[in-house]
Design a protein around this motif. Structure first.
Motif, short mmCIF file in Angstrom:
data_model
loop_
_atom_site.label_atom_id
_atom_site.label_comp_id
_atom_site.label_asym_id
_atom_site.label_seq_id
_atom_site.Cartn_x
_atom_site.Cartn_y
_atom_site.Cartn_z
N SER A 8 32.50 57.34 146.17
CA SER A 8 31.70 58.47 145.83
C SER A 8 30.88 58.17 144.63
O SER A 8 29.97 58.87 144.26
N ALA A 9 31.23 57.02 144.02
CA ALA A 9 30.49 56.78 142.64
C ALA A 9 29.21 55.91 142.91
O ALA A 9 29.06 55.20 144.05
N ILE A 10 28.18 55.93 142.09
CA ILE A 10 27.05 55.18 142.27
C ILE A 10 27.00 54.24 141.05
O ILE A 10 26.80 54.60 139.70
N VAL A 11 26.93 52.82 141.20
CA VAL A 11 26.67 52.01 140.29
C VAL A 11 25.35 51.32 140.76
O VAL A 11 25.49 50.28 141.70
N ASP A 12 24.36 51.37 139.84
CA ASP A 12 23.16 50.79 140.28
C ASP A 12 23.03 49.20 140.11
O ASP A 12 23.67 48.75 139.19
N ALA A 13 22.22 48.61 141.00
CA ALA A 13 21.97 47.10 140.83
C ALA A 13 21.67 46.77 139.38
O ALA A 13 20.72 47.47 138.71
N GLY A 14 22.13 45.80 138.78
CA GLY A 14 21.76 45.70 137.48
C GLY A 14 22.84 45.98 136.21
O GLY A 14 22.57 45.61 135.05
N ALA A 15 23.69 46.91 136.51
CA ALA A 15 24.67 47.33 135.66
C ALA A 15 25.68 46.37 135.72
O ALA A 15 26.13 45.59 136.62
N VAL A 16 26.23 46.11 134.49
CA VAL A 16 27.28 45.12 134.36
C VAL A 16 28.66 45.83 133.95
O VAL A 16 28.62 46.55 132.89
N LEU A 17 29.81 45.48 134.78
CA LEU A 17 31.02 46.13 134.35
C LEU A 17 32.01 45.06 134.48
O LEU A 17 32.14 44.14 135.06
N GLY A 18 32.88 45.14 133.32
CA GLY A 18 33.96 44.12 132.95
C GLY A 18 35.20 44.11 133.99
O GLY A 18 35.31 45.39 134.49
N ASN A 19 36.07 43.20 134.04
CA ASN A 19 37.15 43.22 134.88
C ASN A 19 38.08 44.08 134.45
O ASN A 19 38.28 44.67 133.59
N GLY A 20 38.66 44.95 135.68
CA GLY A 20 39.47 45.92 135.79
C GLY A 20 38.95 47.31 135.38
O GLY A 20 39.61 48.33 135.10
N ALA A 33 23.03 49.12 132.25
CA ALA A 33 24.32 49.62 131.33
C ALA A 33 25.10 48.53 131.32
O ALA A 33 25.36 47.53 132.19
N ARG A 34 25.77 48.21 130.16
CA ARG A 34 26.91 47.22 129.92
C ARG A 34 28.10 47.91 129.78
O ARG A 34 28.37 48.42 128.25
N ILE A 35 29.18 47.70 130.44
CA ILE A 35 30.47 48.21 130.28
C ILE A 35 31.50 47.04 130.15
O ILE A 35 31.59 46.06 131.08
N GLY A 36 32.44 47.17 129.23
CA GLY A 36 33.29 46.16 129.02
C GLY A 36 34.47 46.02 129.98
O GLY A 36 34.53 46.79 131.09
N ALA A 37 35.50 45.36 129.68
CA ALA A 37 36.73 45.12 130.68
C ALA A 37 37.70 46.32 130.28
O ALA A 37 37.76 46.90 129.21
N GLY A 38 38.46 46.70 131.24
CA GLY A 38 39.59 47.54 131.13
C GLY A 38 38.90 49.05 130.95
O GLY A 38 40.10 49.90 130.37
N CYS A 39 37.96 49.56 131.40
CA CYS A 39 37.48 50.70 130.87
C CYS A 39 37.79 51.60 132.13
O CYS A 39 37.97 51.26 132.99
N SER A 40 37.76 53.10 131.55
CA SER A 40 37.94 53.98 132.70
C SER A 40 37.00 55.03 132.25
O SER A 40 36.75 55.55 131.10
N LEU A 41 35.97 55.41 133.45
CA LEU A 41 34.98 56.21 133.54
C LEU A 41 35.30 57.32 134.65
O LEU A 41 35.61 57.21 135.81
N GLY A 42 35.50 58.49 133.94
CA GLY A 42 36.15 59.75 134.86
C GLY A 42 35.09 60.35 135.81
O GLY A 42 34.01 59.82 135.91
#
Length: 197
Positions: A8-20, A33-42
């Motif tokens: 149900s989430a939307i992650v637009d092309a070009g966003a960077v998400l880290g491992n895990g 958007a640049r998001i590191g590893a091991g994060c949690s977005l509720g």
């Protein structure tokens, strides 16, 4: 380990998400958007394009991280806390070139329903109480509460309130780490520094 994104989430092309990194129900991460590893977005989290989020950051439900916000490693954003990026918004006046940057230092906690007014820096391991309104810079390890937020004490890295002795030293009741107050600032002493005192 690849990021885990709820259908149900939307992650637009070009966003960077880290491992895990996990992106939960109905979240939206914008391109850029640049998001590191091991994060949690509720659930219902929004992350704008010009946002930088470090590793192991936890953003609880219903938080919007707007352009010009930087969250260093290990930051905790409590449920429904609020960031702003324009100081004097008007619906009829475009102010996208007036965004004021906000930076939250490593290990800081932003309590549930607190508000961070744009243009401030929050120090590492600072602790913002639930419902507080931050409208000025916050020192490392500072415990802030109220509207507007005022410093009411100091917090250690483990999230325990520090009780300072008359000599300006405090031990974390959980970890035993040694903290000192010097020139109105709280600092954690490394083992090497502690031995030399």
């Amino acid at each position: 380990m690849a990021p885990i994104i709820d259908p149900s989430a939307i992650v637009d092309a070009g966003a960077v998400l880290g491992n895990g990194t996990r992106v939960w129900h109905f979240a939206h991460v914008c391109s850029g958007a640049r998001i590191g590893a091991g994060c949690s977005l509720g659930q219902n989290v929004f992350v704008a394009s010009d946002v930088l989020i470090g590793d192991r950051v936890k953003i609880q439900n219903n938080v919007s991280v707007y352009d010009a916000v930087v969250l260093d490693d290990d930051v905790f954003c409590g449920p429904s806390m609020v960031f702003t990026n324009v100081y004097n918004p008007r619906a009829a006046v475009t102010r996208k070139n007036e965004y004021r940057p906000t930076r939250v230092g490593r290990g800081a906690t932003l309590g549930a329903n607190c508000t961070v007014i744009c243009g401030v820096s929050i120090g590492q391991y600072a602790f913002i109480a639930a419902g507080a309104v931050v409208n000025r810079d916050v020192a490392d390890y500072a415990l802030m509460a109220g509207v507007p937020a005022r410093q009411i004490g100091w917090m250690g890295r483990h999230g325990e309130r520090l009780a300072f002795s008359p000599d300006g030293s405090a031990l974390c009741p959980h970890t035993g780490e040694l903290y000192l107050i010097r020139h109105g600032r709280c600092q954690l002493l490394s083992d090497a520094q502690a031995v030399s005192i």
